[in-house]
Structure formats: structure tokens, C-alpha cells
Enzyme design. Structure first.
Site, PDB file in Angstrom:
ATOM      1  N   GLU A 193      -2.952  13.771   0.260  1.00  0.00           N
ATOM      2  CA  GLU A 193      -4.158  13.458   0.837  1.00  0.00           C
ATOM      3  C   GLU A 193      -4.827  14.473   1.082  1.00  0.00           C
ATOM      4  O   GLU A 193      -6.047  14.811   0.600  1.00  0.00           O
ATOM      5  CB  GLU A 193      -3.893  12.285   1.941  1.00  0.00           C
ATOM      6  CG  GLU A 193      -3.534  11.001   1.425  1.00  0.00           C
ATOM      7  CD  GLU A 193      -3.834   9.704   2.371  1.00  0.00           C
ATOM      8  OE1 GLU A 193      -3.412   9.837   3.479  1.00  0.00           O
ATOM      9  OE2 GLU A 193      -4.589   8.980   1.585  1.00  0.00           O
ATOM     10  N   HIS A 211       2.275   8.829   0.420  1.00  0.00           N
ATOM     11  CA  HIS A 211       1.162   8.964  -0.293  1.00  0.00           C
ATOM     12  C   HIS A 211       1.479   9.596  -1.561  1.00  0.00           C
ATOM     13  O   HIS A 211       2.124  10.743  -1.510  1.00  0.00           O
ATOM     14  CB  HIS A 211      -0.194   9.448   0.108  1.00  0.00           C
ATOM     15  CG  HIS A 211      -0.538   8.621   1.505  1.00  0.00           C
ATOM     16  ND1 HIS A 211      -1.510   7.673   1.459  1.00  0.00           N
ATOM     17  CD2 HIS A 211      -0.184   8.960   2.901  1.00  0.00           C
ATOM     18  CE1 HIS A 211      -1.550   7.186   2.656  1.00  0.00           C
ATOM     19  NE2 HIS A 211      -0.889   7.947   3.589  1.00  0.00           N
ATOM     20  N   THR A 227      -6.024   7.609   7.362  1.00  0.00           N
ATOM     21  CA  THR A 227      -6.737   7.618   5.952  1.00  0.00           C
ATOM     22  C   THR A 227      -6.568   6.276   5.250  1.00  0.00           C
ATOM     23  O   THR A 227      -6.834   6.228   4.086  1.00  0.00           O
ATOM     24  CB  THR A 227      -5.634   8.600   5.162  1.00  0.00           C
ATOM     25  OG1 THR A 227      -4.502   7.804   5.166  1.00  0.00           O
ATOM     26  CG2 THR A 227      -5.745   9.855   5.963  1.00  0.00           C
ATOM     27  N   HIS A 267       5.449   6.902   6.624  1.00  0.00           N
ATOM     28  CA  HIS A 267       4.899   6.394   5.242  1.00  0.00           C
ATOM     29  C   HIS A 267       4.756   7.583   4.357  1.00  0.00           C
ATOM     30  O   HIS A 267       4.444   8.656   4.728  1.00  0.00           O
ATOM     31  CB  HIS A 267       3.776   5.522   5.549  1.00  0.00           C
ATOM     32  CG  HIS A 267       2.509   5.932   5.748  1.00  0.00           C
ATOM     33  ND1 HIS A 267       2.150   5.879   6.949  1.00  0.00           N
ATOM     34  CD2 HIS A 267       1.768   6.624   5.215  1.00  0.00           C
ATOM     35  CE1 HIS A 267       0.966   6.539   7.377  1.00  0.00           C
ATOM     36  NE2 HIS A 267       0.681   6.938   6.111  1.00  0.00           N
ATOM     37  N   HIS A 304       0.804  -1.246  -0.057  1.00  0.00           N
ATOM     38  CA  HIS A 304      -0.073   0.114   0.038  1.00  0.00           C
ATOM     39  C   HIS A 304       0.860   1.168  -0.021  1.00  0.00           C
ATOM     40  O   HIS A 304       0.492   2.407  -0.420  1.00  0.00           O
ATOM     41  CB  HIS A 304      -0.756  -0.026   1.277  1.00  0.00           C
ATOM     42  CG  HIS A 304      -1.629  -1.176   1.246  1.00  0.00           C
ATOM     43  ND1 HIS A 304      -2.920  -1.467   0.260  1.00  0.00           N
ATOM     44  CD2 HIS A 304      -1.947  -2.251   2.323  1.00  0.00           C
ATOM     45  CE1 HIS A 304      -3.543  -2.354   0.949  1.00  0.00           C
ATOM     46  NE2 HIS A 304      -3.072  -2.811   1.936  1.00  0.00           N
ATOM     47  N   HIS A 362       3.381  11.069   6.175  1.00  0.00           N
ATOM     48  CA  HIS A 362       2.851  11.167   7.332  1.00  0.00           C
ATOM     49  C   HIS A 362       3.859  10.647   8.347  1.00  0.00           C
ATOM     50  O   HIS A 362       4.538   9.403   8.178  1.00  0.00           O
ATOM     51  CB  HIS A 362       1.558  10.251   7.252  1.00  0.00           C
ATOM     52  CG  HIS A 362       0.589  10.814   6.663  1.00  0.00           C
ATOM     53  ND1 HIS A 362      -0.604  10.152   5.778  1.00  0.00           N
ATOM     54  CD2 HIS A 362       0.281  12.241   6.174  1.00  0.00           C
ATOM     55  CE1 HIS A 362      -1.410  10.749   5.353  1.00  0.00           C
ATOM     56  NE2 HIS A 362      -0.829  12.377   5.595  1.00  0.00           N
TER      57      HIS A 362
END
Ligand SMILES: *[C@@H]1O[C@H](CO)[C@@H](O)[C@H](O)[C@H]1NC(C)=O
Ligand SMILES: *[C@@H]1O[C@H](CO)[C@@H](O)[C@H](O)[C@H]1NC(C)=O
Length: 373
Positions: free
Chosen positions: A127, A115, A222, A113, A88, A140
């Protein structure tokens, strides 16, 4: 054993090992995509979800919000960090002596991590959005409330259990040396389930310089299970990666495991913004009366001013011409010869001016974009 029994046994075995035992494999799009999350993870359908759009016109200035203080972020020690691809995202656990101060409780670091998007021409990937605008990616850094809870698994389901720092990432000219500590190793964890140990580095260098200016609100994880336990801090200042670094992030990782016959690139791992509902977004800083315009508004303003300027120029030119053509100020209009060509010019100029004014009128900036529903 007859055929029917064998089939039944196989079926039971398959059910036992497969669909029941494995945790539900959610994705960002497709059959187990975002709209389906709440069927399997009820919290994802809650009224206090993340991410959100932060509309600067609707945030509430709160001067008592303290500067965010990273604790031990720079004391990484000699133990290497472990970077992994979990299918992910790229994720890196953090030692629990790291934490953040300046929040209502003491929070200990858990992991960080990222995104990101897919390299399209429009910047998408973050996000959180500010005034409807996404950036290319978002970091994040997750912490848990170590004052109230024993560990992160206890904290993550509780109100005020987690605190996440959100850092919006844009594209800049230069290579970001801090993020290179992560990005340079992505090629070693291309497939889901892979891990690599990397030299420890100063985590604080991943943060923007201005830790005073941020948005603060109550929200959620999220990703499933979307627990509504997160006190969010999204910094106003963005950080920049080079295009080369961003492309690596967007293209190197796969959601699939090694040897998968149909490898799929890990892209667009960001959740759509969620309704704010009754929540208030606090801002630790004051907007300096600078309205943020959208691209459409900017072009409307530029066109409007341009037309206005041309119109003005035409009028001034006309006046100057008129003054020049009359020999002196005291010449009576009736005495002045009425040159045919000039009055034609005047008509033309006026018409042009009118036309320009109408254009300028219709080119007025539109109302500021409304926040997400
Ligand atoms: C967290 O703490 C609880 C309660 O002490 C314990 O049962 C659980 O095993 C702990 N979880 C982890 C991951 O350490
Ligand atoms: C978040 O929720 C808590 C209640 O759990 C409340 O005290 C706090 O003011 C809220 N914070 C923000 C930023 O809205």
C-alpha cells in the site's frame, strides 16, 4: 391479499434483510471500488488518508523519534491464534497484552493482516510506496491507544486512536519461516468467512531487524470506513518471502464464500496512494546522500557512462597512436610527414567522439520523479 400487496411485502422484506441491514460491501475495484468508497464512507474522501508515497527527498529527518519497542510480541503463550479470511484479507486477532512502546502513548495490539498484488511481472501489492516504488506485499499490525481509550471501537474514530506498523514485503531467495506460520495455513481458509486455529508463534519475528529506521506520519485506515485516526510507522527495512510463499498469498484465497458459483480470487487488495496534502512525513533516520534512482535513470546513467568510456578510449587510442607515430617529442609538426590514412583515422575518431558525446549528453539522468499529487 392481492398481487400488489404481495409484491410490496416481498420488496419491503428484501429491503429490510438485504441492502439496509447488511453493511455496505466495498471492494477494491468494480462498482463499489475505491473511487466510490467516499460516497458511502465520507472519511475515505478526507485530506489525511492512507496509504501514501514516501518521497525521501521530502521527508523530514527527526532525530528524536524513538526506536519502536514491541512489547510482549514474543510472549505468545499457549493459546492458539485464529486466522481468518474476511473476504478482503487474511486477518489474525492479537492478544491485548501485546503492544508497542516508543510512541507518545501506550498502544495495545488488535490484529494483523496483509495486502498483496496479483503476481504480475511488476511488483505491486504494497500500500505504501517509497519514492514511487511498490513492493510485492505489506503487513499491517494494528494497535489502539489503550492509554486514552477503553477499547479499539472507541479508539478507531478518534485522533491518535490507532497506531499501525507497516512492513514492506519483497521477494527473496529463501523461505521465510516466520511468515510460514501464516502462509502455510492459507489453504485452510480459502473462502470468505472461514477460520482456522494455528499454533501461536513469536510475532516479533515478522518484523524487520532494524526497528530504529522508519517513516512516521498521521493517516487513516486504508479500508472503509477510512477513519483518520492512525499514527503510521512504516519501516525502512523490508522483509523477504520466497516466490513460492508470495504465490500462495496471491492465489490461494477467494473473496467469495464457499459454494459461490463464481468464485473470485482475492488479489490486488491494496489501496492506491493518497494525496499527502499538508502533511509532513517524518523519518527517524538520515538518508545517507544515496540518491535512489528509477530504472529509467539507471539505464540512462549506465548508457551515459558507457558512451563516455568508449569516447575516452577512442581519444586515448588516438593520442597513443599519434605519440608512437612521431619518432620523438622534438620533431616539429611541420617536419613530420602527414600520413594520409592516419589523418583520416583522426577525422573518424573525432566524429565518433562527437557523436558519442551527444549521446552521452542526451542520456543524462532525468530529474528525480515528483511525488504523487
Ligand atoms: C467499548 O467501550 C464502550 C464504552 O465503555 C462500550 O460501550 C462498547 O461496548 C465497547 N466495545 C467493545 C467492542 O467492547
Ligand atoms: C500527528 O498529529 C498530532 C496531533 O494530533 C501531532 O501532535 C503530531 O505531531 C502529528 N505527528 C506527525 C508524525 O505528524
Amino acid at each position: 391479499m392481492d398481487f400488489g400487496t404481495s409484491v410490496l411485502l416481498i420488496l419491503l422484506f428484501w429491503l429490510g434483510t438485504g441492502s439496509c441491514a447488511a453493511e455496505i460491501d466495498w471492494t477494491y475495484s468494480g462498482q463499489m471500488g475505491q473511487p466510490q468508497w467516499s460516497e458511502f464512507f465520507p472519511d475515505c474522501g478526507g485530506s489525511g488518508q492512507s496509504p501514501i508515497n514516501m518521497d525521501s527527498a521530502q521527508t523530514k529527518y527527526e532525530p528524536r523519534l524513538a526506536v519502536v519497542r514491541p512489547l510482549g510480541y514474543s510472549q505468545h503463550g499457549n493459546e492458539p491464534f485464529t486466522l481468518s479470511n474476511n473476504g478482503h484479507t487474511v486477518i489474525m486477532p492479537l492478544p491485548n497484552w501485546m503492544g508497542i512502546g516508543g510512541l507518545p502513548w501506550q498502544f495495545s495490539a488488535v490484529q494483523l493482516h496483509l495486502h498483496w498484488g496479483n503476481g504480475g511481472s511488476v511488483a505491486t501489492g504494497s500500500e505504501h510506496t517509497i519514492n514511487g516504488r511498490s513492493t510485492a506485499a505489506e503487513l499491517h499490525i494494528v494497535h489502539y491507544n489503550s492509554e486514552l481509550y477503553e477499547n479499539v471501537s472507541m479508539a478507531m474514530t478518534q485522533r491518535d486512536g490507532l497506531a499501525v506498523l507497516g512492513i514492506l514485503i519483497e521477494v527473496g531467495e529463501e523461505t521465510n519461516q516466520a511468515y510460514a506460520n501464516i502462509i502455510n495455513y492459507l489453504s485452510r481458509i480459502r473462502h470468505a468467512g472461514q477460520k482456522v486455529t494455528i499454533p501461536a508463534f513469536d510475532i516479533q519475528t515478522l518484523l524487520p531487524k532494524d526497528l530504529r529506521s522508519y517513516y512516521r506520519y498521521n493517516g487513516s485506515l486504508t479500508t472503509p470506513p477510512c477513519y483518520q485516526s492512525v499514527l503510521w510507522t512504516v519501516f525502512q527495512e523490508t522483509i523477504k518471502l520466497s516466490m513460492t510463499q508470495l504465490v500462495k498469498l496471491e492465489t490461494l484465497l477467494y473473496t467469495s464464500e464457499e459454494g459461490d458459483s463464481q468464485p473470485s480470487v482475492l488479489q490486488d487488495n491494496y489501496r492506491a496512494t493518497q494525496p499527502l496534502n499538508q502533511r509532513v512525513v517524518l523519518a527517524s533516520f538520515q538518508h545517507r546522500g544515496v540518491k535512489v534512482y528509477t530504472a529509467g535513470e539507471i539505464s540512462a546513467i549506465v548508457m551515459g557512462s558507457l558512451c563516455g568510456c568508449v569516447g575516452l578510449a577512442v581519444i586515448i587510442r588516438f593520442i597513443v597512436k599519434t605519440i608512437r607515430s612521431t619518432s620523438s617529442w622534438d620533431v616539429l609538426p611541420s617536419v613530420r610527414p602527414a600520413p594520409q590514412s592516419r589523418s583520416k583515422d583522426m577525422g573518424k575518431a573525432l566524429k565518433q567522439d562527437m557523436a558519442l558525446k551527444t549521446t552521452a549528453e542526451s542520456g543524462k539522468p532525468a530529474e528525480p520523479a515528483q511525488s504523487e499529487p
